[in-house]
Scaffold this motif. Structure first.
Motif, PDB file in Angstrom:
ATOM      1  N   ARG A  39      99.987  85.474  51.495  1.00 17.37           N
ATOM      2  CA  ARG A  39     100.294  85.818  49.524  1.00 17.37           C
ATOM      3  C   ARG A  39      98.862  85.576  48.862  1.00 17.37           C
ATOM      4  N   GLU A  40      98.145  84.780  49.215  1.00 11.11           N
ATOM      5  CA  GLU A  40      96.965  84.793  48.206  1.00 11.11           C
ATOM      6  C   GLU A  40      95.526  86.026  48.494  1.00 11.11           C
ATOM      7  N   LEU A  41      95.995  86.432  49.618  1.00 11.42           N
ATOM      8  CA  LEU A  41      95.053  87.601  49.540  1.00 11.42           C
ATOM      9  C   LEU A  41      94.152  88.011  48.737  1.00 11.42           C
ATOM     10  N   GLN A  42      93.427  89.023  48.884  1.00  8.21           N
ATOM     11  CA  GLN A  42      93.202  90.142  47.636  1.00  8.21           C
ATOM     12  C   GLN A  42      92.422  91.355  48.235  1.00  8.21           C
ATOM     13  N   PRO A  43      92.207  92.154  47.681  1.00  5.57           N
ATOM     14  CA  PRO A  43      91.266  93.320  48.397  1.00  5.57           C
ATOM     15  C   PRO A  43      89.928  93.006  48.255  1.00  5.57           C
ATOM     16  N   GLY A  44      89.143  93.011  48.820  1.00  5.34           N
ATOM     17  CA  GLY A  44      87.237  92.253  48.219  1.00  5.34           C
ATOM     18  C   GLY A  44      87.159  91.081  49.588  1.00  5.34           C
ATOM     19  N   ASP A  45      88.475  90.584  49.786  1.00  5.50           N
ATOM     20  CA  ASP A  45      88.345  89.045  50.423  1.00  5.50           C
ATOM     21  C   ASP A  45      87.883  89.629  52.135  1.00  5.50           C
ATOM     22  N   GLN A  46      86.969  88.822  52.652  1.00  2.13           N
ATOM     23  CA  GLN A  46      86.402  89.226  54.459  1.00  2.13           C
ATOM     24  C   GLN A  46      87.437  88.783  54.862  1.00  2.13           C
TER      25      GLN A  46
END
Length: 146
Positions: A39-46
């Motif tokens: 749920r906490e993933l965002q674009p730009g995360d590796q």
């Protein structure tokens, strides 16, 4: 006789309680932690996939995620395939310049050994080695079917 029944019942209850605390509860905590991370993933995360691939999140949908695994190379995966965020410990400390230098050194070592480079020549008179297929044979001719 009644004492034997109570001891059996107590033993069964202890096994159920042990099963809950040793297996079910830790598994539920892992599932909750994974759901929270997703749920906490965002674009730009590796992130790291279960298959071992690293990628940078480009976009997230309800069921799928788009990862960039190399410059200009995007891959669509199920969100369930994402195991965790990649940490500094997961990523090698080799920069792209160092990789390019290593490849150049390998290429130089290969061709500076004095061996001539292989030459590929096409012989126009050589017979073709590719198979030829007839356009129609009696076994597969279906032009007379109606």
């Amino acid at each position: 006789m009644a004492s034997n029944q109570y001891s059996t019942l107590i033993l069964v209850l202890l096994m159920v309680v042990a099963f809950y605390f040793l297996i079910l509860r830790p598994q539920k905590k892992r599932q909750q932690a994974l759901a929270k991370m997703t749920r906490e993933l965002q674009p730009g995360d590796q992130v790291l996939l279960g298959s071992g691939l690293f990628g940078t999140l480009v976009s997230l949908g309800t069921k799928q995620a788009v990862l960039e695994i190399a410059p200009g190379v995007e891959l669509t995966v199920l969100k369930q395939a994402i195991v965790r965020r990649a940490t500094e410990a997961d990523v090698d400390a080799v920069s792209e310049d160092e990789i390019g230098d290593e490849l150049e050194a390998e290429a130089t070592a290969t061709y500076d050994s004095g061996d001539p480079e292989p030459v590929v020549r096409a012989d126009p008179d050589a017979p073709s080695t590719s198979p030829t297929y007839p356009s129609s044979t009696p076994d597969n001719d279906r032009s007379n079917l109606r």
